[in-house]
Write a protein that holds these residues in place. Structure first.
Motif, PDB file in Angstrom:
ATOM      1  N   ARG A 132       0.831  -1.201   0.000  1.00  0.00           N
ATOM      2  CA  ARG A 132       0.000   0.000   0.000  1.00  0.00           C
ATOM      3  C   ARG A 132       0.871   1.259   0.000  1.00  0.00           C
ATOM      4  O   ARG A 132       0.620   2.208  -0.745  1.00  0.00           O
TER       5      ARG A 132
ATOM      6  N   HIS B 295      -8.132   5.291  -6.467  1.00  0.00           N
ATOM      7  CA  HIS B 295      -8.181   4.672  -5.143  1.00  0.00           C
ATOM      8  C   HIS B 295      -9.641   4.618  -4.716  1.00  0.00           C
ATOM      9  O   HIS B 295     -10.292   5.653  -4.623  1.00  0.00           O
ATOM     10  N   THR B 296     -10.162   3.415  -4.474  1.00  0.00           N
ATOM     11  CA  THR B 296     -11.539   3.264  -4.021  1.00  0.00           C
ATOM     12  C   THR B 296     -11.571   2.431  -2.748  1.00  0.00           C
ATOM     13  O   THR B 296     -10.723   1.566  -2.536  1.00  0.00           O
ATOM     14  N   LYS B 297     -12.570   2.729  -1.904  1.00  0.00           N
ATOM     15  CA  LYS B 297     -12.754   1.989  -0.656  1.00  0.00           C
ATOM     16  C   LYS B 297     -14.226   1.702  -0.467  1.00  0.00           C
ATOM     17  O   LYS B 297     -15.080   2.509  -0.822  1.00  0.00           O
TER      18      LYS B 297
ATOM     19  N   GLU C  88     -10.438  -2.370  -0.341  1.00  0.00           N
ATOM     20  CA  GLU C  88      -9.784  -1.152  -0.810  1.00  0.00           C
ATOM     21  C   GLU C  88      -9.016  -1.527  -2.077  1.00  0.00           C
ATOM     22  O   GLU C  88      -8.348  -2.557  -2.114  1.00  0.00           O
TER      23      GLU C  88
ATOM     24  N   THR D 142     -10.023  -5.500   4.053  1.00  0.00           N
ATOM     25  CA  THR D 142      -9.793  -4.715   5.262  1.00  0.00           C
ATOM     26  C   THR D 142     -10.590  -5.248   6.449  1.00  0.00           C
ATOM     27  O   THR D 142     -11.645  -5.846   6.286  1.00  0.00           O
TER      28      THR D 142
END
Length: 136
Positions: free
Chosen positions: A74, A88-90, A95, A116
């Motif tokens: 990361r 970048h997506t969460k 993630e 996560t």
């Protein structure tokens, strides 16, 4: 001879043959190569060749790692985010980071998917690196 060692040697030879120039993404490539030698990871590499010329068209590497290694990957992605197109997506359990870098000779796509368990607690991760040569 251990198959991980053979896979690593084949991958190294392929990248040397491709003549990959030093680019900003080298920290991701080096980290993937280093982690791939650890017993706790799973590494796969596939090479696509032109059937007529036998030249390499595309290399795809996939590295699956346990949570303890995800933080390092990361950080490498965040360090390199300005060297190409970065997204970048969460969501609540996953993630994803994607970095695309293009030169006159090839396109390099890096993707890191992380499972996560909290803000910065990871159970596992998967890195996919695709290197596609242009004009072949």
């Amino acid at each position: 001879m251990d198959t991980r060692i053979i896979n690593r040697l084949v991958t190294l030879c392929l990248f040397l043959l491709m003549g990959i120039a030093a680019q900003a993404q080298n920290s991701i490539d080096e980290l993937v190569d280093n982690i791939s030698t650890l017993g706790s990871s799973k590494f796969t590499s596939v090479v696509e060749r032109d059937p007529k010329t036998r030249q390499i068209n595309k290399v795809v590497k996939v590295l699956q790692v346990p949570g303890i290694q995800v933080g390092k990957l990361r950080k490498a992605f965040l360090k390199e985010k300005d060297s190409g197109n970065f997204s970048h997506t969460k969501d609540n359990r996953e993630e994803t980071m994607t970095l695309t870098a293009e030169s006159s000779e090839r396109v390099r796509i890096y993707m890191l998917r992380m499972e996560t368990h909290g803000q910065y607690t990871y159970s596992s991760g998967k890195v996919t690196v695709i290197v596609k040569n242009k004009g072949l």
